[in-house]
Design an enzyme around this catalytic site. Sequence first.
Site, PDB file in Angstrom:
ATOM      1  N   GLY A  30      18.075  14.201   4.599  1.00 12.23           N
ATOM      2  CA  GLY A  30      17.210  14.767   5.625  1.00 12.23           C
ATOM      3  C   GLY A  30      16.275  15.826   5.078  1.00 12.23           C
ATOM      4  O   GLY A  30      16.338  16.205   3.902  1.00 12.23           O
ATOM      5  N   SER A  31      15.422  16.348   5.943  1.00 17.01           N
ATOM      6  CA  SER A  31      14.354  17.250   5.502  1.00 17.01           C
ATOM      7  C   SER A  31      14.875  18.586   4.981  1.00 17.01           C
ATOM      8  O   SER A  31      14.397  19.091   3.957  1.00 17.01           O
ATOM      9  CB  SER A  31      13.363  17.482   6.643  1.00 17.01           C
ATOM     10  N   GLY A  87      22.368  18.777   6.318  1.00 17.96           N
ATOM     11  CA  GLY A  87      21.789  19.159   7.597  1.00 17.96           C
ATOM     12  C   GLY A  87      22.535  18.516   8.751  1.00 17.96           C
ATOM     13  O   GLY A  87      23.590  17.901   8.571  1.00 17.96           O
ATOM     14  N   LYS A  99      25.252  13.675  13.453  1.00 17.90           N
ATOM     15  CA  LYS A  99      24.449  13.375  12.282  1.00 17.90           C
ATOM     16  C   LYS A  99      24.128  11.887  12.283  1.00 17.90           C
ATOM     17  O   LYS A  99      24.748  11.124  12.996  1.00 17.90           O
ATOM     18  CB  LYS A  99      25.192  13.754  10.992  1.00 17.90           C
ATOM     19  N   GLY A 100      23.160  11.514  11.473  1.00 13.42           N
ATOM     20  CA  GLY A 100      22.840  10.095  11.347  1.00 13.42           C
ATOM     21  C   GLY A 100      21.446   9.723  11.774  1.00 13.42           C
ATOM     22  O   GLY A 100      21.134   8.538  11.888  1.00 13.42           O
ATOM     23  N   GLY A 101      20.598  10.741  11.993  1.00  9.98           N
ATOM     24  CA  GLY A 101      19.209  10.434  12.319  1.00  9.98           C
ATOM     25  C   GLY A 101      18.515   9.662  11.215  1.00  9.98           C
ATOM     26  O   GLY A 101      17.582   8.899  11.463  1.00  9.98           O
ATOM     27  N   GLU A 108      27.517  10.392   4.387  1.00  9.76           N
ATOM     28  CA  GLU A 108      27.557  11.835   4.652  1.00  9.76           C
ATOM     29  C   GLU A 108      28.955  12.285   5.069  1.00  9.76           C
ATOM     30  O   GLU A 108      29.436  13.338   4.634  1.00  9.76           O
ATOM     31  CB  GLU A 108      26.545  12.188   5.738  1.00  9.76           C
TER      32      GLU A 108
END
Length: 236
Positions: A30-31, A87, A99-101, A108
Amino acid sequence: MDLQNQMKKAVAQAAVDQIQNGMILGLGSGSTAALMIEALAIKIKSGEIKDVVGVTTSFQGEVLASELGIPLKSLSSVSEIDLAIDGADEVNPKFQLIKGGGACHVQEKLVAALAKKFIVVVDSTKLVEKLNLDFKLPVEVLPSAWKQVQKTLINLGGEGNLRMAQKKAGPIVTDQGNLILDLTFRNGIDKPELLESQINNIPGVLENGLFVNLTDEVLVGKVESDVVGVESLKKI
């Protein structure tokens, strides 16, 4: 740089400040995690951090870490991880997560479970009182079973739809070759620990994006009077 990115950068740096020489590290996706990987690479290059090795949670993270010169190992080659940093899409006051976008939650969760310490890094927009009111819960399913799983999830009170790809025809395919059902509960998730187990017991489900009893610390980037800072939250 806008305020949200400033918060992400500050919290990523705060997490990297906890890394010690010789650690095996779980490097998230993630970002915000990408900013953490970049900050780690700078410290390795300068010699401030030495003899660390990373275990990534996604192909995206593996590519980034490799390009930046961070030594890597596969998950299967390690029995324990000293520190994992990742994140989250949502964090509640009990440090329970969605989580998991990025469709990486299986890897993860494996990395988080192996870690002696798991730090979650987020900006303040990811803090919620109740999970799933704003962000859908991802469930990774075998391609041949998604319809059956979708019907079973309805019995749990959830509505799940296949996550569709943006730049190709058809659904998103995970790094494991599976599909993602994004799940919504009308009134949010009341009992994350129970629901995590119920979903994972459905035949055809590989893993879901609820992270319960895994998080040791949440570092959150905040803005007060236009000044960006980092706070370590206390679990309720």
